[in-house]
Design an enzyme around this catalytic site. Structure first.
Site, short mmCIF file in Angstrom:
data_model
loop_
_atom_site.label_atom_id
_atom_site.label_comp_id
_atom_site.label_asym_id
_atom_site.label_seq_id
_atom_site.Cartn_x
_atom_site.Cartn_y
_atom_site.Cartn_z
N GLN A 219 59.99 29.69 -66.61
CA GLN A 219 58.80 30.32 -66.57
C GLN A 219 58.30 30.79 -68.01
OE1 GLN A 219 60.74 32.20 -62.47
NE2 GLN A 219 58.63 33.18 -63.06
N ARG A 366 59.18 37.71 -57.45
CA ARG A 366 57.99 38.04 -57.21
C ARG A 366 57.56 39.55 -57.10
NH1 ARG A 366 55.12 33.93 -52.85
NH2 ARG A 366 53.07 34.38 -53.63
N CYS A 367 57.69 39.95 -58.21
CA CYS A 367 57.58 41.53 -58.44
C CYS A 367 57.59 41.92 -59.95
CB CYS A 367 58.96 42.04 -57.62
SG CYS A 367 59.21 43.54 -58.29
N GLU A 735 52.30 38.77 -56.50
CA GLU A 735 53.36 39.64 -56.23
C GLU A 735 53.16 40.59 -54.92
OE1 GLU A 735 55.99 39.15 -58.90
OE2 GLU A 735 54.52 37.89 -59.65
#
Ligand code: CDP
Length: 782
Positions: A219, A366-367, A735
């Protein structure tokens, strides 16, 4: 802040050009698709013990397995100076292959290189490791006692990793003591795992020029390049990192894993390309987990429900190495957002992290770095307070919301919230939901002994790291970048320092360029993930792409526009100052008939540029002045079967505010996906360990991923409060649904059970736990 940044930007509250929302670009090329002549396969020997001394490793039998070319151990790597990897924030280091002892089950112990995947697997079976088990510490509260020191390699002989705190400790203690009402609750956000459908993997080889070509599921490809240069000593220009399409990432593909280092070492040592692709079990057991925060939350309030103080003390389980993917100065990430959407007059938050014999991680699943834990804690605790005060949770929230006129709002824990209209978002949700009718229905059902619950979560997030003055990873400041080239025919390419994992940057980045330059986004190619071509960027995680790279793209496009204006002036035979950009064209001020399109200007920039510099391109490195603060009101409506404990999510409504929306369909997809993950965390998912540190959720039959059969129907709506400092007013969104939804689900279940006196249930809220809570509550009553 860049002087070119215009608050609100030229787009206003929504993208003006009405693109077809179904317009989606994409490619389809994954690391495991790569095949090369002479390619070897890497497989890793992993520890069955969670804490054990390694007495010996015998590779002789493995070397006899047909097809096995080499086996390396931690000692080999240590001799080459590659025994340990720095962790992302630079506060700890992690063994590449175990040296001396293993610290968690499935830890990497040896690397086997072979001609085929099968031979590599056989080689792994044939490596003989003699372990002497050591006492196991599988819980942070046991770790705290320091009876067994897990990391004697560290200078400090304690399992305590760090203490972090923010806010007014004494003031909060005084305010809590003086509060007429107080609630306190230990809330655990269980250990879970992002479980991307494509596990991690790489292909490494050295080309004929001796340059490392590294295809990897990353990523953050540029950060990988720099980190690999630092760790391996290979000059950075001799490293080419390529991250092709990714089958999801969710933070799991930010860290550098031992398999990557072993693949590079194998390629160097053997002189052949090496491929390493994780199995599902390896992904679930050894790569970055998420959460595992035990949070003691205390709220003080007046009897009529005005909050007076918040204190949160957290014990964080970081596993065997402190590999949490948090920015250097924020060991507990953005946990300071724990005051949420509420105007607490005073607050204090503290986090203490401990080593345990579990896999390392603590990544931003996802945060935005621990926002999910913080959000869950405050949203759960507000419901407990409402229950205690016998106030409708909606009214309690409404009474304590940061008001629209308070923005920019300095929270007591250090953030300046940029914008929001929490009352409007809540009202939008209540109307769409038909809240009053639901309350009536609930009262009727309760009178009949039926269990129906309505759960709210009115969360605020903080996403978009930088600014660089506060945020860095391995010392590299957190900004992002974009490079735009417009070709003579008005087609073009935009390259960014981010890396989509399925979020659709290929579409939205093209749309930003199209919007800013009046060009067709269908002909704007988007390229990310190649360190030879993309400008340096910090990558995609923590919903930072739109707030940071999205801004860089808009600003680079505006630079292109400024250059184009000179050529337009030449074409229009006017002074540059007399040429304005209006309705997606350059025109002579006040003379709309005298105009040229960007497409015409682009052609002229290569064919008829007069004295102007030829070509049409620009680069922009964007250092955001602040984070963005997306927010939302989520509501779950559940029915609970009193006999079986089964929970049915009857309705779920998500009202999101992510500022200007670039692509409605992509935003919708992000919300559906994130809600599905939040649903799974709330009801199904936990990486559990037994007291011996054995991982009990090593595959998808034990770690459940919801299918369309279990997943509820999602209802969605939006409010739009543009970010005042972002060039196009956009905030992140990817997110939000994962951050906001777990509390809504759990609040709904607890609300359903509240007539029985149930006050809290830790996630995952399984049927078994609900059934027990009902039985225990009924037993208490009799
Ligand atoms: O960093 P990441 O890409 O995971 O998250 P994001 O910035 O929240 O963006 C997720 C996707 O939604 C991207 O394709 C964005 O461009 C898109 N998006 C949008 O269309 N409008 C917004 N206001 C925010 C995101």
């Amino acid at each position: 802040m860049s002087t070119e940044s215009k608050p609100g930007g030229s787009l206003g509250v929504a993208m003006k050009r009405k693109e077809d929302p179904r317009f989606i670009q994409g490619k389809g090329h994954y690391v495991d698709d790569i095949s090369m002549p002479g390619m070897l396969y890497l497989a890793l020997v992993r520890s069955p013990y969670s804490h054990a001394e390694i007495k010996s490793i015998d590779i002789s039998e493995a070397m006899k397995v047909p097809g096995v070319k080499a086996v390396i151990t931690g000692k080999d790597l240590e001799a080459a100076g590659l025994g340990w990897l720095p962790t992302f924030h630079g506060l700890d280091k992690q063994m590449v292959l175990a040296i001396g002892k293993v610290l968690f089950q499935y830890q990497e112990v040896a690397a086997v290189f072979a001609e085929t995947r099968g031979a590599a697997a056989d080689g792994v079976e044939a490596v003989q490791v003699d372990y002497a088990p050591l006492p196991v510490v599988a819980d942070p509260f046991a770790s705290k006692t320091d009876k067994v020191i897990l990391r004697p390699d560290r200078e400090a002989k304690t399992n305590h990793i760090f203490h972090w705190e923010v806010g007014d400790k004494d003031g909060t203690a005084r305010a809590l003591a003086a509060s007429p009402k107080r609630i306190s609750q230990r809330i655990w956000f269980q250990r879970c795992h992002p479980a991307p459908l494509e596990p991690c993997g790489c292909v490494a080889y050295f080309d004929t020029m001796g340059r490392l070509q590294f295809h990897v599921t990353s990523q953050a490809p540029h950060v990988y390049r720099t980190a690999l240069a630092i760790v391996t000593g290979i000059p950075e220009d001799k490293i080419h990192v390529m991250s092709p399409d990714l089958g999801g990432g969710f933070g799991n593909k930010v860290p550098i894993y031992p398999g990557y280092v072993c693949a590079i070492v194998g390629a160097l040592k053997i002189g052949r390309p090496v491929k390493w692709i994780e199995t599902r079990t390896e992904n679930l057991t050894s790569t970055g987990f998420a959460r595992d925060y035990h949070m003691d939350v205390e709220i003080g309030a007046t009897p009529d429900g005005r909050v007076t103080a918040l204190h949160v003390a957290t014990a964080a389980d970081h596993g065997a190495f402190d590999a949490a993917a948090d920015p250097s100065k924020y060991p507990a990430g953005m946990f300071g957002i724990v005051t949420g959407s509420y105007d607490f007059p005073t607050a204090h938050a503290e986090v203490d992290a401990y080593f345990t014999n579990k896999a390392p991680g603590g990544i931003a699943y996802r945060c935005s770095f621990r926002v999910t834990e913080a959000s869950f804690a405050i949203e759960r605790a507000m419901d407990i307070l409402a229950d205690e005060l016998k106030i409708d949770p909606v009214e309690l929230r409404r009474k304590n919301f940061v008001r629209k006129d308070q923005f920019p709002y300095p929270s007591r824990l250090g953030f300046t919230y940029d914008s929001g209209d929490y009352h409007k978002t809540l009202d939008t949700a209540l109307e769409a939901l038909g809240y009053q009718a639901l309350l009536k229905e609930q009262a009727e059902k309760r009178a009949k002994g039926e269990l129906m619950g309505i759960g709210f979560s009115t969360f605020t997030e903080v996403v978009g790291a930088g600014p660089s003055k506060h945020f860095d990873i391995l010392g590299i400041k957190m900004f992002d970048s974009a490079e735009i080239r417009i070709h003579p025919t008005g087609a073009g390419i935009v390259r960014a320092g981010t890396k989509s994992q399925g979020q659709g940057h290929e579409t939205t980045w093209a749309q930003i360029v199209g919007e800013e330059l009046g060009l067709d986004p269908q002909n704007i190619m988007v390229e990310e993930g190649d360190t030879d071509t993309a400008p340096y960027g910090l990558g995609t995680y923590a919903s930072r792409s739109t707030p940071v790279a999205g801004a860089a793209i808009a600003m680079a496009a505006r630079r292109v526009r400024e250059k184009a204006r000179k050529v337009a002036a030449h074409l229009l035979e006017a002074g540059e100052a007399d040429v304005e950009w209006k309705d997606y064209k350059f025109q002579v001020k006040g003379v709309p008939a005298k105009s040229v399109t960007m497409k015409e200007v682009a052609f002229a920039a290569y064919t008829n540029m007069a004295q102007n510099e030829p070509g049409l391109e620009a680069t922009y490195y964007y250092d955001p002045p602040n984070m963005t603060f997306p927010n939302g009101t989520y509501v779950a409506v559940v029915d609970v079967d009193r006999e079986t404990g089964e929970v049915k999510v009857r309705r779920f409504l998500a009202v999101d505010d992510c500022g200007t929306i670039i692509n409605p369909m992509i935003v919708e997809g992000q919300i559906h996906g994130g809600l599905t993950e939040g649903f799974a965390i709330a009801f199904m998912q936990e990486i559990q360990y037994d007291s011996e540190g054995n991982n009990l959720n090593t595959n998808f039959t034990d770690y459940l991923v919801p299918t369309s059969l279990e997943t509820p129907h999602w209802e969605t709506a939006k409010t739009i409060t543009p970010s005042p400092h972002h060039p196009i007013g956009a905030k992140g969104v990817g997110e939000s649904p994962n951050v906001g939804s777990p509390a809504a689900f759990v609040n709904a279940v607890v609300d359903a059970l509240s007539p029985l006196g149930v006050r809290h249930i830790d996630m995952p809220v399984t049927r078994d736990k609900v059934w027990r809570a009902i039985r225990d509550a009924e037993a208490r009553k009799t």
